[in-house]
Design an enzyme around this catalytic site. Sequence first.
Site, mmCIF file in Angstrom:
data_model
loop_
_atom_site.group_PDB
_atom_site.id
_atom_site.type_symbol
_atom_site.label_atom_id
_atom_site.label_comp_id
_atom_site.label_asym_id
_atom_site.label_seq_id
_atom_site.Cartn_x
_atom_site.Cartn_y
_atom_site.Cartn_z
ATOM 1 N N LYS B 93 0.827 -1.212 0.000
ATOM 2 C CA LYS B 93 0.000 0.000 0.000
ATOM 3 C C LYS B 93 0.859 1.259 0.000
ATOM 4 O O LYS B 93 0.462 2.288 -0.533
ATOM 5 C CB LYS B 93 -0.942 -0.001 1.212
ATOM 6 C CG LYS B 93 -1.971 -1.127 1.201
ATOM 7 C CD LYS B 93 -3.083 -0.897 0.199
ATOM 8 C CE LYS B 93 -4.095 -2.039 0.203
ATOM 9 N NZ LYS B 93 -5.077 -1.926 -0.880
ATOM 10 N N GLU B 115 -9.754 5.953 2.797
ATOM 11 C CA GLU B 115 -10.539 4.866 3.371
ATOM 12 C C GLU B 115 -9.567 3.750 3.715
ATOM 13 O O GLU B 115 -8.483 3.671 3.136
ATOM 14 C CB GLU B 115 -11.565 4.361 2.352
ATOM 15 C CG GLU B 115 -11.055 3.326 1.337
ATOM 16 C CD GLU B 115 -10.022 3.861 0.357
ATOM 17 O OE1 GLU B 115 -9.892 5.093 0.238
ATOM 18 O OE2 GLU B 115 -9.314 3.047 -0.285
ATOM 19 N N SER B 384 1.899 -9.516 -0.773
ATOM 20 C CA SER B 384 1.597 -8.077 -0.721
ATOM 21 C C SER B 384 1.800 -7.476 0.657
ATOM 22 O O SER B 384 2.000 -6.276 0.795
ATOM 23 C CB SER B 384 0.163 -7.842 -1.186
ATOM 24 O OG SER B 384 -0.737 -8.629 -0.415
HETATM 25 C C1 LIG Z 1 -1.554 -6.825 2.557
HETATM 26 C C2 LIG Z 1 -2.705 -6.528 1.659
HETATM 27 N N1 LIG Z 1 -2.806 -7.190 0.498
HETATM 28 C C3 LIG Z 1 -3.824 -6.966 -0.350
HETATM 29 C C4 LIG Z 1 -4.835 -6.068 -0.055
HETATM 30 C C5 LIG Z 1 -5.962 -5.932 -1.019
HETATM 31 O O1 LIG Z 1 -5.933 -4.790 -1.799
HETATM 32 P P1 LIG Z 1 -5.524 -4.819 -3.315
HETATM 33 O O2 LIG Z 1 -6.352 -5.842 -3.997
HETATM 34 O O3 LIG Z 1 -5.812 -3.434 -3.772
HETATM 35 O O4 LIG Z 1 -4.094 -5.132 -3.420
HETATM 36 C C6 LIG Z 1 -4.773 -5.348 1.137
HETATM 37 C C7 LIG Z 1 -5.821 -4.362 1.458
HETATM 38 O O5 LIG Z 1 -5.933 -3.815 2.485
HETATM 39 C C8 LIG Z 1 -3.679 -5.582 2.006
HETATM 40 O O6 LIG Z 1 -3.571 -4.922 3.163
#
Ligand SMILES: Cc1ncc(COP(=O)(O)O)c(C=O)c1O
Lengths: 255, 419
Positions: B93, B115, B384
Amino acid sequence: MGLQHFIAERKQSKDILVMAHVVCGYPSFEENLQELEIMAEAGVDLVELQFPFSEPSADGPLFVHANEQSLKSGTTVEQCFEFMQLVSARFPFKVLMMGYYNTAFKMGEAAFVKRVKDAGGVGYILPDLPIEESPELHRLSEEAGIEPIILMTPTSSDKRLAKLGAVSRGLVYVVARKGVTGSKTQMGDDVLALIERCREHTDVPLGVGFGISTKEDIDVLRGHADIAIVGTAALKTWEQGGAPALREFFAELMA
Amino acid sequence: MDIFDFSEGREGYYGEYGGVFLPEILQATIEELLECFRECKADPKFWQDYVALLQNYSGRPTPITHLENLSRTLGGAQIYVKRDDLNHTGSHKINNVMGQGLLCQRLGKSKVIAETGAGQHGFATATMAAKFGFDCKIYMGAVDVARQRPNVFWMENLGAEVIAVEDGQKTLKDAVNECMRDWVTNMADTHYILGTACGPHPFPEMVSWFQSIIGLEAREQMLKQAGRLPDRVYACVGGGSNAMGIFQGFMNDDNVELIGSEGGGHGVGSYMHSSRLAYDDATVGVAQGYKTYFLQNDEGNMNETHSVAAGLDYIGVNPIFAHLHDQGKVRFEAATDVEVKEALKLTMRTEGLIPALESTHAFVTAIKEAPTMGKDQIILINQSGRGDKDIFTIADALDDAKWKSFIGGKADQYRGEKN
Ligand SMILES: Cc1ncc(COP(=O)(O)O)c(C=O)c1O
């Protein structure tokens, strides 16, 4: 009789018209009817029937709550149209559908236009549908003889107002200030200047809304706008004092 | 293929999805944002500054790790992981947030709003705001505030105001609505830092652009470390920003299959999930400023959604994915809550990695498919985020007695201090 014609006719005997608002199914359809009785008695000229939506992102807290509660108690789009039919047949004021675009999109634009028309509605207000996304819907509406109500706002440039003005029909909803529905607007020179700017770009009647709650507010608009739009203040009054309070509210407002 | 070349279609549209569906009052603001974004995207210096900022502040480039133990255990494809969990604040993020922070400086605005669902985006935004000197307000569903207290704690201590949203379902979608309401009032000095590749144009394109740094790095790293491109790339999909980020590195490589993993919650047919594309429950609609697949009823009102991962618990999917799904360019699968807990345990024990619950969804799908692939094949998973923030949820899921007694002791201590 078309919306614009209706407004012109009513304006022969009044210097400013009033448009009111109810959220369908909140607190209940029965109470909506009582509210509308009172509005009709007071001589309200136009009413927006808001179809509740789960994501009312342009609304303030009171209407957000109303949308949510109405859906919780099971209100459907079909019920709203049936209610619209009943209301437009029973009362002398004209009725507009108000809501969010997804309601129209999901039923299909052609079906939506037909339903509004069949239910006696003279138009609709979809605040999250910009003109760039609505040529087809506008075309269908023109064919059916109902009006898509366009919004003009304090952040609209003259260039933008010209664009909006070019496709405006029926009436234009002038948003008196930034923000969501609900909180009070200081009705003063800013609003009058905005009305004047909007007037330069359209010939259709101008309705001014967002934060209008008193006769004083309406007095400021008199001679400048064609319609004063009252939303949250009426619902708040109903919630606090029921029928007697609402009767008094409209009596004072339209004195 | 350049999905962001709108010269032949409509600006901001991906197939029939995307667009701008906002109240007229925001028209000028969104136009100003689009103009500023176009300038930034056309300016090589902007991207250089962005990359330098992430290198110096967030530890980029994040490495890729070969999971030899897990690959051996599963007996199929070789598994590599892109480590975006190693970013400052613990997830991808921060990439988008730092980018939008630089853009906000160009816009000359002094306040930011955001948000947040899991709290990761809010945490990253609060961090950026502290560094850049912006006033910061974070809207978060009350349900999420209750399940993600550690991130709320950090946001507040970083100087942000965290507002618990009590409307609707009290989760991510309601926080988005509340941001819209703030924005229509305060747009003159406020930039809305949307946290995923959803919402009105140019947000899907802009967030994807900032997140593309993941894929740019990953492609190069795979060539260097594994000697070739992966056969498959897996990422979890909430709004779709981390997945767009890593997928963009391989979009033009026809031999690389791209797989998005959504929140399967209680599973297919449960109506308690967040799978817009992997399951058949979502339909096309318009809400929160854009057109895409939403989990909604026949009348266009949104359904309740669920995922064990707060960051995936959302009604809509980014419009680019809706289009790439139609095109068959990206395959979508779902991972259920139960599968996620199992995959998390396996990953922790075999590799010492603690992926966030969101990221673990990508692991689930990869772990299912790896054994069906040859030993000479390669897969890449985007991690992520890291799972530390989920300690309360994970401890609950694992029903950890020692953790419970520790929390009980802490509670007693706090109660004692109050008296
Ligand atoms: C660690 C992590 N991965 C994935 C996501 C999902 O979001 P996005 O699909 O935009 O990557 C989030 C959302 O809060 C997150 O904190």
